[in-house]
Design an enzyme around this catalytic site. Structure first.
Site, short mmCIF file in Angstrom:
data_model
loop_
_atom_site.label_atom_id
_atom_site.label_comp_id
_atom_site.label_asym_id
_atom_site.label_seq_id
_atom_site.Cartn_x
_atom_site.Cartn_y
_atom_site.Cartn_z
N PRO A 148 0.84 -1.21 0.00
CA PRO A 148 0.00 0.00 0.00
C PRO A 148 0.87 1.25 0.00
O PRO A 148 1.77 1.38 0.83
CB PRO A 148 -0.76 -0.12 1.33
CG PRO A 148 0.10 -0.98 2.20
CD PRO A 148 0.84 -1.91 1.30
N ILE A 149 0.61 2.12 -0.95
CA ILE A 149 1.30 3.43 -0.98
C ILE A 149 0.23 4.51 -1.08
O ILE A 149 -0.61 4.49 -1.98
CB ILE A 149 2.30 3.51 -2.15
CG1 ILE A 149 3.49 2.57 -1.87
CG2 ILE A 149 2.79 4.95 -2.37
CD1 ILE A 149 4.70 2.75 -2.75
N SER B 138 -4.31 1.29 -0.15
CA SER B 138 -3.93 2.03 1.06
C SER B 138 -5.14 2.74 1.67
O SER B 138 -6.03 3.20 0.97
CB SER B 138 -2.89 3.09 0.66
OG SER B 138 -2.77 4.05 1.67
N GLN C 268 -5.52 -2.22 3.10
CA GLN C 268 -4.68 -1.84 4.25
C GLN C 268 -5.41 -0.82 5.10
O GLN C 268 -5.91 0.19 4.61
CB GLN C 268 -3.35 -1.25 3.76
CG GLN C 268 -2.46 -0.70 4.88
CD GLN C 268 -2.66 0.79 5.12
OE1 GLN C 268 -2.79 1.55 4.15
NE2 GLN C 268 -2.68 1.23 6.36
N TYR D 77 -5.45 1.76 8.41
CA TYR D 77 -4.91 2.47 9.58
C TYR D 77 -6.04 2.49 10.60
O TYR D 77 -7.16 2.90 10.27
CB TYR D 77 -4.52 3.90 9.21
CG TYR D 77 -3.19 4.01 8.50
CD1 TYR D 77 -2.06 3.38 9.01
CD2 TYR D 77 -3.06 4.76 7.33
CE1 TYR D 77 -0.83 3.48 8.36
CE2 TYR D 77 -1.83 4.87 6.69
CZ TYR D 77 -0.72 4.22 7.21
OH TYR D 77 0.48 4.32 6.58
N THR E 260 -1.88 -1.83 9.41
CA THR E 260 -0.53 -1.26 9.56
C THR E 260 -0.37 -0.76 10.99
O THR E 260 -1.15 0.07 11.47
CB THR E 260 -0.30 -0.13 8.54
OG1 THR E 260 -0.37 -0.73 7.24
CG2 THR E 260 1.05 0.52 8.70
N ARG F 233 10.01 13.17 9.60
CA ARG F 233 10.44 13.04 8.20
C ARG F 233 11.01 14.36 7.68
O ARG F 233 10.27 15.22 7.16
CB ARG F 233 9.24 12.62 7.33
CG ARG F 233 8.68 11.28 7.74
CD ARG F 233 7.54 10.85 6.84
NE ARG F 233 6.96 9.60 7.31
CZ ARG F 233 5.82 9.08 6.86
NH1 ARG F 233 5.14 9.71 5.93
NH2 ARG F 233 5.37 7.94 7.34
N LYS G 281 0.95 -5.56 9.48
CA LYS G 281 2.09 -4.97 8.73
C LYS G 281 2.89 -4.06 9.66
O LYS G 281 2.34 -3.19 10.33
CB LYS G 281 1.56 -4.17 7.54
CG LYS G 281 2.64 -3.43 6.75
CD LYS G 281 2.08 -2.87 5.45
CE LYS G 281 3.14 -2.20 4.60
NZ LYS G 281 3.42 -0.83 4.99
N HIS H 264 8.16 0.04 7.14
CA HIS H 264 7.49 1.12 6.42
C HIS H 264 8.47 1.84 5.49
O HIS H 264 8.41 3.05 5.29
CB HIS H 264 6.90 2.12 7.43
CG HIS H 264 5.62 2.78 6.97
ND1 HIS H 264 4.39 2.39 7.37
CD2 HIS H 264 5.41 3.83 6.14
CE1 HIS H 264 3.46 3.17 6.82
NE2 HIS H 264 4.06 4.05 6.06
N ASP I 225 8.82 -6.93 3.20
CA ASP I 225 8.56 -5.59 2.63
C ASP I 225 9.63 -4.65 3.16
O ASP I 225 10.08 -4.80 4.30
CB ASP I 225 7.16 -5.16 3.11
CG ASP I 225 6.86 -3.69 2.91
OD1 ASP I 225 6.11 -3.37 1.98
OD2 ASP I 225 7.32 -2.86 3.71
N SER I 226 10.04 -3.71 2.38
CA SER I 226 10.99 -2.64 2.75
C SER I 226 12.39 -2.91 2.21
O SER I 226 13.11 -3.76 2.73
CB SER I 226 11.08 -2.40 4.27
OG SER I 226 9.85 -1.92 4.76
#
Ligand code: FNR
Length: 423
Positions: free
Chosen positions: A100-101, A129, A151, A153, A179, A188, A295, A319, A350-351
């Protein structure tokens, strides 16, 4: 699909080369990323490429893969190669999924629809996502029978969670992926240094805007956060105009009623719940019969709990290094995780997966399937649906060649005898 993806890809690319035409989508990650950087806006590139803090986790993901060395076996008759796997009781043509993006509209206006179509055309599952640009109903429709997962949240509102899960069931999603690692947004610097968060322009909230429960929350104001201090200048007005334009419904109505601003503010407060705990996973099991994947798990202790809680699988992920700086590279965690899971959980890695060889390594380390992330977002940026399709094909072509050149005729033969790990 052609029996040999690699053969067809190589033939096509070299034949075009005879006419001086080189691939639109570069066939390795580094050139792919640098070409995407040229077509993306500064803010979009920062949002997609950036990681947490000093970017160490992104590096750790890559260096963990590079410490895994492949040990090819010879004289095994690799004239045939079967990349298929069984996942959730269904045969899949390859061991690859698209992770999922969120906010894919930053990469290309085709966004989730383009990705869904590309994935469906190659039999690759696409995990929608929670922060998608397009609602799951629209993307599902464009994918026909293509495999999709959802996915989630976990929101502060359980009613909203329930609504999302019910919509995913109606959209025939095959699994719910919760997630766990983004109960709060990581630190970030790429985004912080530009002062940019796409959600504030009403981007990446495509699942929320048409949701009846979300709209009720916007109406009753129950999750409206206290207003922040914003200096009003020309830039503020532009942001507001963009937000009202992007928000569902008529631009003028949104502007006059203040609904877009109310919706965006409600979203920022409600989308994720820092109080998330194993209790919510138990709640989810009662809410749905769909298989549940967690996830973000990569601590061995959490794997043990996931086994005892009886979830279907885990997506071993940090992530893409966007949440905690200095976290362990995923490839370093997989052997221990596979040992603890002891076949009781499906493990998806993943990642940091950048190539077909990385997919091979993840499988050899104990994963049952592998998620592709940033590479497909870059393919989308450069070439829309075709770009995503080409990225997937390039990764599958290299996986196939890696298998055949190492003597692995099927996925089961990719075991830990095929690798050694530098410590
Ligand atoms: C993500 N990722 C992510 N994960 C998730 O569960 N829900 C989401 O909405 C998003 N959104 C998102 C946006 C962008 C721009 C990126 C790059 C990533 C994380 C994603 O699912 C996956 O874990 C990482 O992309 C894997 O890392 P690499 O391989 O892409 O580096």
């Amino acid at each position: 699909m052609d029996a040999s993806i690699a053969g067809r890809q190589q033939r096509e690319i070299y034949a075009q080369g005879m006419s001086g035409i080189t691939p639109l989508i570069p066939t390795d990650f580094y050139q792919l990323e640098s070409k995407a950087k040229k077509v993306l806006s500064k803010k979009a590139y920062a949002y997609i490429a950036g990681g947490a803090g000093l970017q160490n986790t992104i590096q750790n993901n890559l260096s963990a893969f590079s410490k895994v060395k492949i040990r090819p076996k010879m004289l095994k008759d690799s004239s045939q190669c079967d990349m298929s796997i069984e996942l959730l009781g269904k045969k899949r043509t390859s061991p690859v999924l698209l992770c999922p993006i969120g906010v894919l509209e930053l990469a290309h206006p085709g966004a989730d629809i383009a990705v869904g179509k590309a994935a469906a055309s190659l039999g690759v599952p696409f995990i929608f996502s929670s922060q998608a640009s397009e609602p799951m109903e629209k993307v599902s429709q464009s994918m026909a029978s293509g495999s999709r997962w959802f996915q989630l949240y976990w929101s502060k509102s359980d009613d909203l969670v329930k609504s999302f899960v019910e919509r995913a069931e109606r959209c025939q999603c095959e699994a719910i992926v919760v997630t766990l690692d983004t109960t709060l947004l990581g630190w970030r610097p790429y985004d912080l240094n530009l002062g940019y968060l796409p959600f504030l322009e009403a981007k990446g909230i495509g699942q929320y805007m048409p949701d009846p429960v979300f709209n009720k929350l916007v109406d009753d104001g129950s999750y409206l956060p206290p207003a922040g201090k914003t200096k009003v200048n020309l830039h503020t007005l532009l942001t507001l105009l963009r937000m009202n334009y992007r928000y569902e419904g008529s631009f003028f109505k949104n502007l006059v009623s203040g609904r877009a601003l109310r919706g965006v503010r409600t979203f920022t407060n409600v989308y994720s719940n820092p109080a998330l705990s194993w209790k919510e996973i138990a709640k989810l099991k009662k809410m749905t019969d769909l298989p549940i994947f967690l996830k973000g798990i990569h601590h061995p202790d959490d794997v043990s709990i996931a086994v005892s809680e009886g979830v279907n699988g885990i997506i071993v992920s940090n992530h893409g290094g966007r949440q905690v700086d200095g976290a362990i590279g995923i490839a370093s965690t997989l052997p221990e995780i596979a040992e603890i899971a002891d076949q009781k959980l499906t493990i998806i890695a993943d990642s940091g997966v950048r190539s077909g060889a990385d997919v091979f390594k993840a499988l050899a380390l104990g994963a049952n399937a592998v998620c592709i992330g940033r590479p497909y977002a870059y393919g989308l940026a450069i070439g829309g649906e075709t770009g995503v399709r080409d990225v997937i094909l390039h990764i599958l072509a290299e996986l196939e060649l890696t298998m055949r050149l190492t003597g692995c005729r099927n996925i089961d033969e990719i075991d830990n005898s095929m690798i050694s790990i530098d410590h």
